[in-house]
Design a protein around this motif. Structure first.
Motif, PDB file in Angstrom:
ATOM      1  N   ILE A  28       0.841  -1.207   0.000  1.00 13.18           N
ATOM      2  CA  ILE A  28       0.000   0.000   0.000  1.00 13.18           C
ATOM      3  C   ILE A  28       0.872   1.251   0.000  1.00 13.18           C
ATOM      4  O   ILE A  28       0.597   2.216  -0.717  1.00 13.18           O
ATOM      5  CB  ILE A  28      -0.956  -0.021   1.215  1.00 13.18           C
ATOM      6  CG1 ILE A  28      -2.000  -1.114   1.028  1.00 13.18           C
ATOM      7  CG2 ILE A  28      -1.615   1.333   1.403  1.00 13.18           C
ATOM      8  CD1 ILE A  28      -2.870  -1.343   2.247  1.00 13.18           C
ATOM      9  N   THR A  29       1.944   1.226   0.762  1.00 13.38           N
ATOM     10  CA  THR A  29       2.850   2.371   0.814  1.00 13.38           C
ATOM     11  C   THR A  29       3.475   2.622  -0.553  1.00 13.38           C
ATOM     12  O   THR A  29       3.582   3.777  -1.000  1.00 13.38           O
ATOM     13  CB  THR A  29       3.952   2.134   1.864  1.00 13.38           C
ATOM     14  OG1 THR A  29       3.340   1.904   3.129  1.00 13.38           O
ATOM     15  CG2 THR A  29       4.889   3.318   1.956  1.00 13.38           C
ATOM     16  N   MET A  30       3.899   1.578  -1.222  1.00 14.81           N
ATOM     17  CA  MET A  30       4.482   1.730  -2.556  1.00 14.81           C
ATOM     18  C   MET A  30       3.455   2.273  -3.550  1.00 14.81           C
ATOM     19  O   MET A  30       3.787   3.106  -4.387  1.00 14.81           O
ATOM     20  CB  MET A  30       5.063   0.397  -3.042  1.00 14.81           C
ATOM     21  CG  MET A  30       6.300  -0.047  -2.290  1.00 14.81           C
ATOM     22  SD  MET A  30       7.620   1.179  -2.276  1.00 14.81           S
ATOM     23  CE  MET A  30       8.071   1.203  -3.984  1.00 14.81           C
ATOM     24  N   GLN A  31       2.213   1.823  -3.455  1.00 10.63           N
ATOM     25  CA  GLN A  31       1.169   2.340  -4.332  1.00 10.63           C
ATOM     26  C   GLN A  31       0.962   3.830  -4.109  1.00 10.63           C
ATOM     27  O   GLN A  31       0.844   4.595  -5.057  1.00 10.63           O
ATOM     28  CB  GLN A  31      -0.151   1.616  -4.085  1.00 10.63           C
ATOM     29  CG  GLN A  31      -0.355   0.387  -4.911  1.00 10.63           C
ATOM     30  CD  GLN A  31      -1.766  -0.157  -4.714  1.00 10.63           C
ATOM     31  OE1 GLN A  31      -2.322  -0.069  -3.626  1.00 10.63           O
ATOM     32  NE2 GLN A  31      -2.318  -0.730  -5.757  1.00 10.63           N
ATOM     33  N   VAL A  32       0.929   4.240  -2.860  1.00  6.78           N
ATOM     34  CA  VAL A  32       0.729   5.652  -2.541  1.00  6.78           C
ATOM     35  C   VAL A  32       1.887   6.480  -3.083  1.00  6.78           C
ATOM     36  O   VAL A  32       1.676   7.547  -3.668  1.00  6.78           O
ATOM     37  CB  VAL A  32       0.565   5.842  -1.011  1.00  6.78           C
ATOM     38  CG1 VAL A  32       0.638   7.308  -0.629  1.00  6.78           C
ATOM     39  CG2 VAL A  32      -0.741   5.237  -0.548  1.00  6.78           C
ATOM     40  N   ILE A  33       3.100   6.003  -2.920  1.00  8.55           N
ATOM     41  CA  ILE A  33       4.269   6.728  -3.418  1.00  8.55           C
ATOM     42  C   ILE A  33       4.205   6.866  -4.932  1.00  8.55           C
ATOM     43  O   ILE A  33       4.461   7.943  -5.488  1.00  8.55           O
ATOM     44  CB  ILE A  33       5.569   6.041  -2.962  1.00  8.55           C
ATOM     45  CG1 ILE A  33       5.745   6.212  -1.457  1.00  8.55           C
ATOM     46  CG2 ILE A  33       6.772   6.576  -3.718  1.00  8.55           C
ATOM     47  CD1 ILE A  33       6.883   5.410  -0.868  1.00  8.55           C
ATOM     48  N   VAL A  34       3.860   5.791  -5.623  1.00  6.29           N
ATOM     49  CA  VAL A  34       3.766   5.837  -7.088  1.00  6.29           C
ATOM     50  C   VAL A  34       2.697   6.830  -7.518  1.00  6.29           C
ATOM     51  O   VAL A  34       2.922   7.651  -8.420  1.00  6.29           O
ATOM     52  CB  VAL A  34       3.490   4.428  -7.663  1.00  6.29           C
ATOM     53  CG1 VAL A  34       3.091   4.492  -9.120  1.00  6.29           C
ATOM     54  CG2 VAL A  34       4.712   3.553  -7.480  1.00  6.29           C
ATOM     55  N   TRP A  35       1.531   6.803  -6.896  1.00  6.60           N
ATOM     56  CA  TRP A  35       0.464   7.735  -7.270  1.00  6.60           C
ATOM     57  C   TRP A  35       0.845   9.178  -6.964  1.00  6.60           C
ATOM     58  O   TRP A  35       0.501  10.094  -7.709  1.00  6.60           O
ATOM     59  CB  TRP A  35      -0.847   7.365  -6.582  1.00  6.60           C
ATOM     60  CG  TRP A  35      -1.532   6.210  -7.255  1.00  6.60           C
ATOM     61  CD1 TRP A  35      -1.690   4.962  -6.756  1.00  6.60           C
ATOM     62  CD2 TRP A  35      -2.107   6.196  -8.567  1.00  6.60           C
ATOM     63  NE1 TRP A  35      -2.338   4.166  -7.664  1.00  6.60           N
ATOM     64  CE2 TRP A  35      -2.606   4.902  -8.788  1.00  6.60           C
ATOM     65  CE3 TRP A  35      -2.237   7.139  -9.562  1.00  6.60           C
ATOM     66  CZ2 TRP A  35      -3.219   4.542  -9.979  1.00  6.60           C
ATOM     67  CZ3 TRP A  35      -2.859   6.781 -10.750  1.00  6.60           C
ATOM     68  CH2 TRP A  35      -3.339   5.492 -10.941  1.00  6.60           C
ATOM     69  N   GLU A  36       1.561   9.416  -5.882  1.00  9.79           N
ATOM     70  CA  GLU A  36       2.006  10.774  -5.562  1.00  9.79           C
ATOM     71  C   GLU A  36       3.010  11.281  -6.590  1.00  9.79           C
ATOM     72  O   GLU A  36       2.960  12.437  -6.994  1.00  9.79           O
ATOM     73  CB  GLU A  36       2.610  10.823  -4.164  1.00  9.79           C
ATOM     74  CG  GLU A  36       1.575  10.759  -3.065  1.00  9.79           C
ATOM     75  CD  GLU A  36       2.182  10.828  -1.673  1.00  9.79           C
ATOM     76  OE1 GLU A  36       3.421  10.942  -1.559  1.00  9.79           O
ATOM     77  OE2 GLU A  36       1.404  10.773  -0.711  1.00  9.79           O
ATOM     78  N   VAL A  37       3.911  10.423  -7.024  1.00  9.51           N
ATOM     79  CA  VAL A  37       4.890  10.820  -8.044  1.00  9.51           C
ATOM     80  C   VAL A  37       4.181  11.124  -9.360  1.00  9.51           C
ATOM     81  O   VAL A  37       4.478  12.133 -10.024  1.00  9.51           O
ATOM     82  CB  VAL A  37       5.975   9.737  -8.223  1.00  9.51           C
ATOM     83  CG1 VAL A  37       6.817   9.998  -9.455  1.00  9.51           C
ATOM     84  CG2 VAL A  37       6.848   9.656  -6.987  1.00  9.51           C
ATOM     85  N   ILE A  38       3.235  10.293  -9.748  1.00 10.57           N
ATOM     86  CA  ILE A  38       2.482  10.529 -10.988  1.00 10.57           C
ATOM     87  C   ILE A  38       1.706  11.837 -10.890  1.00 10.57           C
ATOM     88  O   ILE A  38       1.725  12.647 -11.831  1.00 10.57           O
ATOM     89  CB  ILE A  38       1.544   9.339 -11.286  1.00 10.57           C
ATOM     90  CG1 ILE A  38       2.360   8.115 -11.688  1.00 10.57           C
ATOM     91  CG2 ILE A  38       0.542   9.689 -12.378  1.00 10.57           C
ATOM     92  CD1 ILE A  38       1.561   6.839 -11.782  1.00 10.57           C
TER      93      ILE A  38
END
Length: 82
Positions: A14-24
């Protein structure tokens, strides 16, 4: 009972998903901001007296003369009026 390894793995995912969406979202936001600022600056200069002078509508030579005066230190008197 409670599987801590599975919980830890799920939280990492979940943390990795949040980081990816924030970068996008950041990249897309900067891309949009670039075009907004580019258009605002371009249109703002073109609609101002400065833009008219530079484009020849108000005497481009006058603009160059004013810049040369400023470079020599011959600035006009400035007032701060409210």
């Amino acid at each position: 009972m409670f599987n801590t390894k599975a919980f830890e793995a799920e939280m990492a995912r979940i943390t990795m998903q949040v980081i990816v969406w924030e970068v996008i979202a950041f990249v897309v936001g900067m891309f949009v901001l670039y075009f907004v600022l580019k258009a605002a600056i371009r249109d703002g200069i073109n609609e101002s007296k400065l833009g008219e002078r530079q484009m020849g509508g108000g005497g481009g030579d006058q603009w160059r003369k004013e810049v040369e005066k400023a470079m020599e230190g011959q600035l006009p008197p400035m007032k701060a009026e409210k």
